[in-house]
Design an enzyme around this catalytic site. Sequence first.
Site, PDB file in Angstrom:
ATOM      1  N   ASP A  40      10.689   3.665  -0.142  1.00 34.55           N
ATOM      2  CA  ASP A  40       9.012   3.999   0.868  1.00 34.55           C
ATOM      3  C   ASP A  40       9.572   3.240   2.563  1.00 34.55           C
ATOM      4  O   ASP A  40       9.704   2.258   1.606  1.00 34.55           O
ATOM      5  CB  ASP A  40       7.789   3.776   0.258  1.00 34.55           C
ATOM      6  CG  ASP A  40       6.844   4.041   1.601  1.00 34.55           C
ATOM      7  OD1 ASP A  40       6.758   4.904   2.273  1.00 34.55           O
ATOM      8  OD2 ASP A  40       5.440   3.099   2.084  1.00 34.55           O
ATOM      9  N   ASP A  42       7.069   2.878   4.976  1.00 38.16           N
ATOM     10  CA  ASP A  42       6.192   2.044   6.479  1.00 38.16           C
ATOM     11  C   ASP A  42       5.388   0.465   5.051  1.00 38.16           C
ATOM     12  O   ASP A  42       5.141   1.715   4.115  1.00 38.16           O
ATOM     13  CB  ASP A  42       5.797   2.711   6.572  1.00 38.16           C
ATOM     14  CG  ASP A  42       5.369   3.528   8.636  1.00 38.16           C
ATOM     15  OD1 ASP A  42       6.371   3.248   9.186  1.00 38.16           O
ATOM     16  OD2 ASP A  42       5.964   4.894   8.484  1.00 38.16           O
TER      17      ASP A  42
HETATM   18  O1  C5P Z   1       6.583   5.609   5.560  1.00 41.75           O
HETATM   19  P1  C5P Z   1       5.530   6.231   4.700  1.00 41.75           P
HETATM   20  O2  C5P Z   1       5.703   7.218   3.334  1.00 41.75           O
HETATM   21  O3  C5P Z   1       4.469   5.269   3.769  1.00 41.75           O
HETATM   22  O4  C5P Z   1       4.841   6.494   5.988  1.00 41.75           O
HETATM   23  C1  C5P Z   1       3.075   6.717   6.083  1.00 41.75           C
HETATM   24  C2  C5P Z   1       2.831   6.060   7.046  1.00 41.75           C
HETATM   25  O5  C5P Z   1       2.331   6.589   8.398  1.00 41.75           O
HETATM   26  C3  C5P Z   1       1.317   5.845   5.858  1.00 41.75           C
HETATM   27  O6  C5P Z   1       0.516   5.131   5.187  1.00 41.75           O
HETATM   28  C4  C5P Z   1      -0.264   6.896   7.634  1.00 41.75           C
HETATM   29  O7  C5P Z   1      -0.821   5.296   7.174  1.00 41.75           O
HETATM   30  C5  C5P Z   1       0.781   5.709   8.989  1.00 41.75           C
HETATM   31  N1  C5P Z   1       0.276   7.185   9.385  1.00 41.75           N
HETATM   32  C6  C5P Z   1       0.440   6.875  11.141  1.00 41.75           C
HETATM   33  N2  C5P Z   1      -0.298   7.553  11.855  1.00 41.75           N
HETATM   34  C7  C5P Z   1       0.233   8.939  11.876  1.00 41.75           C
HETATM   35  C8  C5P Z   1       0.563   9.584   9.969  1.00 41.75           C
HETATM   36  C9  C5P Z   1       0.725   8.592   9.483  1.00 41.75           C
HETATM   37  O8  C5P Z   1       0.296   5.960  11.022  1.00 41.75           O
HETATM   38  N3  C5P Z   1      -0.396  10.109  12.925  1.00 41.75           N
END
Ligand code: C5P
Length: 288
Positions: A40, A42
Amino acid sequence: MNDIPELNLPHVRIAHPEHVSEVIQNMIKDGHDKLQVVADFDRTLSKYTHRGQICSTCHNVLEEGHVLPDFYKDEARALRDHYFPIETNPKLTVEEKIPVMVEWWTKAHDLLTKCHIKRDDVRKMVENSTARLRDGCTWFFDQLQASEIPLLIFSAGIGDVIIEVIKHQATLHDNMKVVSNYLEYDEQGQMTGFQGDMIHVYNKNEGAIHDSDYFQNLEHRNNIILMGDSLGDLHMADGAVGVQNKLKIGFLNVKVAESLDLYMKRYDIVILEDETLDVVNAILQKVL
Ligand code: C5P
């Protein structure tokens, strides 16, 4: 396990040490030719905090700096304040969370589309952002490249941001494939929406990579190191064929006390509040 002292550190939790030991021994025996890595992005390859400050996720990057208007930043933060606690609530099931996550990603992507950013804006935003690759990430990328081990980065973030972060802070090698939500642009280089099906934190078992021939082409690589920070990440390699040994490494960054039991049941190794790739790199070093 005694050969890898990092596994015995207090912030590294392992529910079944014999199992982990056996999987690592098998991986060492089979060597780098049999290995593939799925990670993954983030808060797994990137940090949760750096010098006491919370770092940006891919989506957060867009809220930093002066490129996007204040209405975007305010609304994006309001969405996160509402939805992030639901994403990480250990009392809710994945089934309960899925429709809510679809709602979050849909609203966030619609909001960004309204801003009509330009292709070059992403690079500028990343350069000035607080998104940080974990300490040891460059070594990790470089070693995988040197040993020709495929690395799939599977993210519910934003592909364009991930590519820029990696190019800016490390090297984007040709053994790396980034599957994520990519921005779509018109001929003038202005954003018009997102490409393909949405990837959110809990649909990494579907579409995206599993319908492609990615894993088919790697069927001789029977050993997988999977790295994630969410329970949804456990499904990132569901499409892999002929898997003999899978080592699931989970980074637990938030709600540690409440989530630890669940993470220890699902991940083979759980790493608590650590901003490095030291544990992964120590294992990798033995396999190479
Ligand atoms: O790379 P990963 O799959 O972990 O990315 C998704 C992350 O991005 C989620 O854990 C979520 O908390 C974050 N996110 C965010 N703002 C959004 C959508 C997702 O910070 N609008």
